[in-house]
Enzyme design. Structure first.
Site, mmCIF file in Angstrom:
data_model
loop_
_atom_site.group_PDB
_atom_site.id
_atom_site.type_symbol
_atom_site.label_atom_id
_atom_site.label_comp_id
_atom_site.label_asym_id
_atom_site.label_seq_id
_atom_site.Cartn_x
_atom_site.Cartn_y
_atom_site.Cartn_z
ATOM 1 N N PRO A 2 16.809 -19.154 25.824
ATOM 2 C CA PRO A 2 17.194 -19.736 27.116
ATOM 3 C C PRO A 2 16.005 -20.456 27.749
ATOM 4 O O PRO A 2 14.937 -19.893 27.845
ATOM 5 C CB PRO A 2 17.589 -18.519 27.952
ATOM 6 N N GLU A 3 16.214 -21.709 28.128
ATOM 7 C CA GLU A 3 15.153 -22.472 28.775
ATOM 8 C C GLU A 3 15.438 -22.569 30.268
ATOM 9 O O GLU A 3 16.423 -22.035 30.756
ATOM 10 C CB GLU A 3 15.047 -23.844 28.109
ATOM 11 N N LYS A 53 11.352 -19.799 33.573
ATOM 12 C CA LYS A 53 12.347 -19.114 32.749
ATOM 13 C C LYS A 53 12.678 -17.723 33.275
ATOM 14 O O LYS A 53 13.282 -16.916 32.587
ATOM 15 C CB LYS A 53 11.831 -19.027 31.310
ATOM 16 N N ARG A 234 5.922 -21.186 17.508
ATOM 17 C CA ARG A 234 7.224 -21.826 17.719
ATOM 18 C C ARG A 234 7.294 -22.989 16.739
ATOM 19 O O ARG A 234 6.271 -23.456 16.250
ATOM 20 C CB ARG A 234 7.318 -22.362 19.157
#
Ligand SMILES: [Zn+2]
Length: 249
Positions: A2-3, A53, A234
């Site tokens: 979720p951003e 976030k 990432r």
């Protein structure tokens, strides 16, 4: 993952509970250990806001709960019910609706971590030049992909928007931020901010490079590459032909 835009959308959904005295439960044992339910049960929920976030739930009496979803967590807003199976982290029950938070993994009563966050790209009145200035303040050798993901610099941008915005600006994620022009950084951040705001309102967007390794670039036909980026490893996705900068760090 979720951003920031997902969190802002969640905050909008949770507004149905604002102004209500809520019943709170933390069925999951790890959530129960936080003491959150005891601190907020029976209090009026005064505000819900997304900061980067994080989701901040402010209750009467100055009690604030911070929820961070990391990779796995999610919120659901549903009609109030009693026959729930499973062990959500937090249930906030109002008169007609309830908000249920599944899979944690961060639920705390402190807001100290929020104070260390950089400017929220979706914050009200936040303009692109101010975001570029934030990037200019970091070590110029930092790779631009890593800089965009660092929540202490600018908060709210996750892996999807990082990769897509750098493709839009024709910058390789591996380019040192000190070498990127102000104009290209404004392009990347301006695009990310516009698309994330549209996403808060429910718009869907197609991906040009994200999770498209090995496929052709929609702009130049070059091959899209992927590789782990930075300390958190990432995955960066970029076109080896039309994005300026080194191929990989
Ligand atoms: Zn390309």
């Amino acid at each position: 993952m979720p951003e920031g835009d997902t969190l802002h959308r969640t905050a909008a959904h949770l507004q149905v509970l604002v102004g209500q005295r809520v019943e709170a439960e933390t069925p999951h044992p790890r959530a129960a250990a936080t003491g959150v339910a005891k601190a907020i049960d029976g209090r009026v929920l005064e505000a819900v806001e997304a900061v980067g976030k994080n989701l901040l739930l402010r209750f009467e009496g100055g009690v604030t709960v911070r929820s961070h979803l990391r990779m796995s967590g999610r919120w659901r807003v549903e009609p109030r019910r009693t026959d729930r199976s499973g062990r959500p982290w937090l249930v906030l029950r109002g008169t007609e609706w309830e908000a249920v938070q599944w899979n944690g993994p961060v639920l705390t009563l402190d807001t100290a971590a929020v104070g260390r966050l950089g400017t929220d790209i979706l914050g009200r009145g936040v303009e692109v030049p101010a975001l570029v200035a934030r990037l200019r303040a970091v070590d110029p050798r930092t790779q631009v992909g890593e800089a965009l993901l660092d929540q202490r610099i600018i908060s709210g941008i996750g892996n999807i928007w990082m990769n897509e915005s750098l493709w839009q600006a024709r910058l390789s994620p591996w380019l040192p931020v000190g070498v990127a022009s102000d104009e290209s950084l404004e392009t990347a951040l301006g695009w990310a901010q516009r698309m994330m705001r549209a996403s808060v309102r429910g718009a869907r967007s197609l991906h040009s490079v994200y999770r498209r390794a090995g496929r052709p670039c929609p702009r130049c036909g070059g091959t899209i590459l992927s590789r782990g980026l930075g300390d958190a490893n990432r995955t960066a996705y970029w076109c080896g032909r039309c994005q300026r900068g080194p191929g990989a760090g």
